[in-house]
Enzyme design. Structure first.
Site, PDB file in Angstrom:
ATOM      1  N   ASN A  61       8.700   6.976  -6.208  1.00  0.00           N
ATOM      2  CA  ASN A  61       8.785   5.996  -5.133  1.00  0.00           C
ATOM      3  C   ASN A  61      10.189   5.399  -5.065  1.00  0.00           C
ATOM      4  OD1 ASN A  61       7.763   4.712  -2.930  1.00  0.00           O
ATOM      5  ND2 ASN A  61       6.094   3.696  -4.022  1.00  0.00           N
ATOM      6  N   THR A  78       0.852  -1.189   0.000  1.00  0.00           N
ATOM      7  CA  THR A  78       0.000   0.000   0.000  1.00  0.00           C
ATOM      8  C   THR A  78       0.890   1.242   0.000  1.00  0.00           C
ATOM      9  OG1 THR A  78      -1.697  -1.354   1.040  1.00  0.00           O
ATOM     10  CG2 THR A  78      -2.077   0.974   1.118  1.00  0.00           C
ATOM     11  N   HIS A  79       1.985   1.154  -0.758  1.00  0.00           N
ATOM     12  CA  HIS A  79       2.943   2.265  -0.824  1.00  0.00           C
ATOM     13  C   HIS A  79       2.626   3.199  -1.990  1.00  0.00           C
ATOM     14  CE1 HIS A  79       6.111  -0.648   1.130  1.00  0.00           C
ATOM     15  NE2 HIS A  79       5.007  -0.558   1.822  1.00  0.00           N
ATOM     16  N   ASN A  80       1.383   3.607  -2.118  1.00  0.00           N
ATOM     17  CA  ASN A  80       1.032   4.562  -3.168  1.00  0.00           C
ATOM     18  C   ASN A  80       1.597   5.930  -2.788  1.00  0.00           C
ATOM     19  OD1 ASN A  80      -1.064   2.554  -2.401  1.00  0.00           O
ATOM     20  ND2 ASN A  80      -1.906   3.076  -4.390  1.00  0.00           N
TER      21      ASN A  80
END
Lengths: 403, 589
Positions: free
Chosen positions: B555, B515-517
């Site tokens: 990211n 869930t590293h948006n």
């Protein structure tokens, strides 16, 4: 003295009075959640019936707004109301009797000026005959209380004497930790008697002796009172509310004085060293996980997550099991209660985390709790008597009737 | 529906996860009145008392502590020419819901990016010949130096009780830690978690191949810890219920264990749950906000006036609220004008599952952040420029959980029924993983905007994600496949299965990745290309601050939570030290 006459100096007096109200833990008994502070109504169950705490806000009709300073002092220290009504000693006036005139003035100032008046009318206390005859308390008082103000302990340090003044007086520690006599009076009211603070029984919990506290260092006593936890234990039962409302508000100096005084009392036999070999044997067996008894298996499944196979818990967070007072108490009521109902640490200024132990009443049968408690009381070198399922059933019943 | 106007507060905080709880406590400690509004329910210790969370079906399958698609759906499409469709079931990512947010159910890997990661554009300009990288790539630097942000990493890690092995202490490389780590002002607060067999095997193999493995930096505390707010974090007992679960043991740092109990004691802080913020209301000149409109639990429309508005929801929803409120110009991928919605990025994972008949991994002894990793394959640490792509990965072996439904089984084992049960009996405890967590660059046509087709229950357009894999990321995957393959060979299992994206892969929304948006409302030095300045303050509306993963311009391979904590704390300090005395833009351009 009228309200108008109070001047600037009262700020200091008020502050002192507010602090004394914390020392005396007035909040715990005279407040119920959802109602204004000090408006009373807390139901205190005694063997004689239910006693309701009174409204002690400065409301003139429902509270104590019409009390003069002397009347206030007489209520707090002698248990006598302005109209001559006698209080029941659920209100610890036999202990408060030790408080100085100076402190009474500060307390009075705080209650009259610092507390918001509330017109809440708490339920009336109606005990059955003959205990409903409050006048009878006059004789009880004659026999069991003392008008003597606090007597400093000759030869003891100022710190120990400050601790004694708090513990014997406003702190009213004796009301739970001193055994009760034939008239349900505290058997002793100060350090001159060896039964003072030597432990008792409260609602099925064995209340530990505070004399000397040989297992704890002075700092651990301070930590416990300040935060409800130390490296060995965590607060449970009635003491939780004492920490939450009273001792966590005490100054570090006063807490250190209390610790010094309790150490000064002495009187408990020196402890035998913890049996490290036995502790390790239990740890090794639990870690290996083979040929476990029912109690051992239940421990691994339900308790090991926090208290670990070592039984050591975690410093300041999860209590130790080896040597713990509640685990090793002769009467297992407190331990059974904790297993069934769980426990919740109060949030305090120095330790805000509301760490909780869940209750296992729904998860474990009486027999299972008995097996588990027996193992806990005999593992890691503990040497307390076994627990029966009847004992568990008895505690479970008391929990259910409480609801 | 009643319309209610609430009493004005100094600060309204929208979203009570990590960013919201940190902002709340820091600003409340400065004496401000702070009111937090949380869209989801309260989540207290009672909800996750032992043994309630040890329920794989409820938490990992049915997403018990996540927000629901009904409440928080987004729409997703691959390209600007597609029609996006709404998420009706969470897949690739699963945002948390309720107090604690995603900070309640995270895995607990608490790792910093490297100094190169935060200055990626500068690195690209220096290391790559023009023309090597994709023309549409839009990576940027974070608008602060390593020295500037480091104290805030340090502070957040002390709040969490970070456990691990120091790699670089004030410039001195430490044996056993990550030699690629940026200089730390202080060692890790706590020693690393214990290793499991797979970690030891992985670390040995990695070392043999010349890499530099180190223990996973962890927010599951290895020892009892009291943090700077006085909150207590318990030692981890390796129960293995971390990712997607609230911690039943007070061991994993979360807003609950690390912040909330101290915060709740403060008289100048209050919070309301099931309070769904719909919009930030701006003054007529659009230069400042006057408060937020939200729907309360009873369905009333409430206006909460505030002097400062903090948007601290999950990355996607922060961007959504900005777009719905007209804060900052929406991004246009054709003209490349506008700032809100640009630089969205996700990430990929992958790796190998290794099966050993004669090894017993005891996977029920696990913690999400237990494990060993190496950072040799992250930007600047290997020859990315020569290989023709930008990015990298942390490569790791973790023993994150022993839950049966997620247990790996060899290829060919039935995925349900009696065959699955037999396979599970035979193979449970006999496999380990070697995994990758990758970087993901940002691109001109990968972005967030308001969906033209689908609306939520309040009639507001949903947030639309336009995202698909780019060649750069797929080349990286292929390169990592080779590295992981070598490690697998070194470990010599009885069998192994590999999972990497092929060069023609499309983004698969249905399979969980992480869930590293990130991105969408990024921090930067230039108001033309960033929505926020380095204090997470909106360039256009100076009393709106937007802490969260939305601020990342792309990211990195490190998990995002450490950075979210650090930038939030840095912003909170700037508000306290400078904004309160002199409200206005904190960065002049």
């Amino acid at each position: 003295m009228s309200f108008q006459a109070w001047g600037q100096d009262d700020a200091g007096l008020m502050k002192k009075g507010e602090y004394l109200s914390r020392l005396g833990d007035c909040m715990a008994c005279h407040s119920v959640s959802g109602k204004p502070a000090y408006s009373g109504g807390l139901a205190i169950k005694s063997d004689l019936g239910t006693i309701y705490s009174t409204n002690i806000t400065p409301d003139k009709i429902h509270g104590i707004g019409n009390y003069s300073e002397q009347q206030f002092a007489d209520a707090v220290r002698k248990g006598i109301l302005p109209d001559g009504t006698r209080l029941y000693p659920a209100m610890p006036y036999p202990d408060y009797a030790k408080m100085s005139d100076e402190d009474m003035r500060a307390l009075y100032t705080w209650f009259m000026k610092g507390v918001a008046p509330s017109d809440v009318q708490p339920p009336e206390t109606k005990l059955s005959f003959p205990f409903s005859q409050r006048w009878g308390m006059r004789f009880w008082n004659l026999v069991f209380t003392s008008d003597k103000p606090f007597q400093p302990i000759g030869g003891a340090s100022a710190q120990v004497n400050r601790g004694a003044y708090i513990v014997e007086g406003a702190g009213h520690c004796g009301s739970c930790h001193t055994p009760r006599g034939i008239g349900m009076q505290e058997k002793a009211l100060d350090s001159s008697d060896e039964t003072f603070l030597s432990g008792g029984n409260l609602n099925g919990w064995e209340v530990p002796s505070l004399r000397g506290l040989p297992r704890w260092s002075e700092q651990e006593i301070v930590d416990y009172l300040q935060t409800g936890r130390n490296d060995k234990a965590a607060v449970g039962g009635e003491m939780t509310s004492v920490v939450e409302h009273s001792s966590s508000y005490m100054s570090a100096e006063d807490l250190q004085a209390i610790a010094a005084y309790l150490k000064f009392l002495g009187g408990n036999p020196a402890l035998q060293r913890d049996d490290e070999g036995a502790r390790q044997a239990t740890e090794a067996k639990l870690a290996a996980g083979r040929h476990l008894s029912e109690g051992e298996r239940l421990y691994i499944d339900n308790c090991g997550a926090c208290h670990f196979a070592s039984g050591k818990g975690a410093p300041g967070i999860f209590p130790q099991i080896q040597g713990a007072t509640i685990v090793n108490a002769q009467e297992p009521g407190g331990l059974i209660h904790t297993i069934l109902a769980g426990a919740q640490l109060p949030s305090t200024a120095k330790a805000p985390s509301e760490l909780a132990m869940p209750g296992f009443a729904k998860r474990l049968s009486d027999e299972e709790v008995a097996q588990l408690a027996t193992f806990v009381r005999q593992g890691w070198g503990n040497k307390a008597p076994a627990v029966t399922k009847e004992q568990v059933a008895h505690v479970r019943e008391s929990l259910e009737t409480k609801k | 529906m009643a319309q209610i106007t609430k009493k004005e507060v100094d600060v309204v905080v929208c979203g009570l996860g990590w960013a919201g709880s940190l902002m709340s406590i820091e600003l409340a400690m400065a004496g401000l009145t702070v009111r937090a509004l949380e869209k989801g329910p309260d989540r207290s210790y009672d909800d996750f008392a032992y043994p309630k969370p040890a329920d794989e079906y409820a938490y990992a399958v049915r997403n018990k502590v996540m927000t629901t698609p009904a409440a928080s759906a987004v729409t997703v499409r691959y390209t600007m020419n597609d029609t996006a469709l709404p998420t009706r079931k969470w897949g690739a990512f699963v945002p948390g819901g309720g107090v604690g947010g995603s900070g309640l159910h995270w895995t607990g890997v608490l790792i910093r990016p490297t100094p190169t990661d935060i200055k990626l554009k500068s690195y690209v300009d220096e290391a790559y010949r023009p023309g090597i990288l994709q023309e549409d790539m839009r990576v940027r630097d974070f608008p602060f130096s390593w020295e500037e942000i480091e104290p805030w990493f340090d502070k957040f890690e002390r709040i969490c009780g970070q456990s691990g092995k120091t790699g670089n202490l004030r410039g001195q490389i430490q044996e056993g830690g990550d030699p690629f780590e940026g200089p730390r002002s202080n060692p890790y607060p706590l020693p690393p978690l214990e290793d499991t067999l797979n970690n030891v095997m992985f670390a040995e193999a990695a070392k043999k191949l010349g890499y530099h493995p180190f223990p996973n930096p962890s927010a599951a505390a290895s020892r009892a810890w009291t943090n700077p707010y006085g909150n207590q974090i318990a030692p981890c007992n390796y129960c293995g219920y971390c990712s997607k679960y609230p911690c039943l043991n007070y061991s994993k740092a979360s807003p609950q264990t690390a912040v909330m109990d101290a915060l709740k004691r403060m008289d100048n802080f209050s919070y309301e749950v099931n309070a769904n913020v719909l919009k930030v209301v701006l003054h007529d000149d659009k230069k400042t906000a006057k408060g937020v409109i939200y729907i309360d639990e009873q369905g009333n429309e409430c206006f909460q006036p505030a002097k400062i508005v903090v948007l601290s929801s999950f990355q996607l929803y922060n961007v959504h609220l900005m777009l719905l409120s007209g804060i900052g110009k929406p991004y246009d991928p054709v003209t490349e004008e506008g700032v809100v919605g640009r630089n969205y990025a996700f990430l990929s994972n992958g790796g190998a599952t290794l099966f050993f008949k004669d090894k017993h991994f005891n996977p029920f002894v696990a913690a999400g952040p237990t494990g060993q990793m190496f950072n040799d394959i992250s930007p600047g640490n290997f020859d990315g420029p020569g290989l023709g792509f930008l990015g990298g990965a942390k490569i790791h072996s973790s023993q994150a959980t022993g839950t049966p439904m997620s247990a790996a089984l060899p290829k060919g084992t039935p995925s349900w029924g009696a065959g699955w049960k037999e396979g599970l009996e035979e193979w449970y405890g006999h496999s380990m993983k070697v995994s990758i967590t990758t970087t993901c660059m940002s691109y001109r046509d990968v972005y967030l905007d308001l969906d033209p087709t689908y609306t939520n229950e309040h009639g507001q357009p949903l947030l639309r994600i336009t995202f698909n894999w780019k060649q750069n990321e797929l080349k990286l995957q292929q390169y990592l496949k080779g590295i992981v393959g070598n490690i697998v060979q070194e470990l010599n299992p009885d069998s192994a299965s590999m999972s990497f994206l092929p060069m023609d892969a499309d983004f698969d929304l249905t399979k969980y990745v992480s869930t590293h948006n990130v991105g969408g409302a990024i921090m930067g030095d230039d108001p033309k290309t960033s929505a926020l300045n380095k204090y997470l303050q909106c360039w256009d509306v100076h009393n709106v601050f937007v802490p969260g993963g939305n601020a990342f311009p792309q990211n990195f391979q490190a998990n995002p939570t450490d950075t979210i904590g650090a930038i939030t704390l840095m912003a909170a300090q700037a508000i306290k030290d400078r904004y309160l005395n002199n409200p206005g833009p904190l960065v002049q351009v």
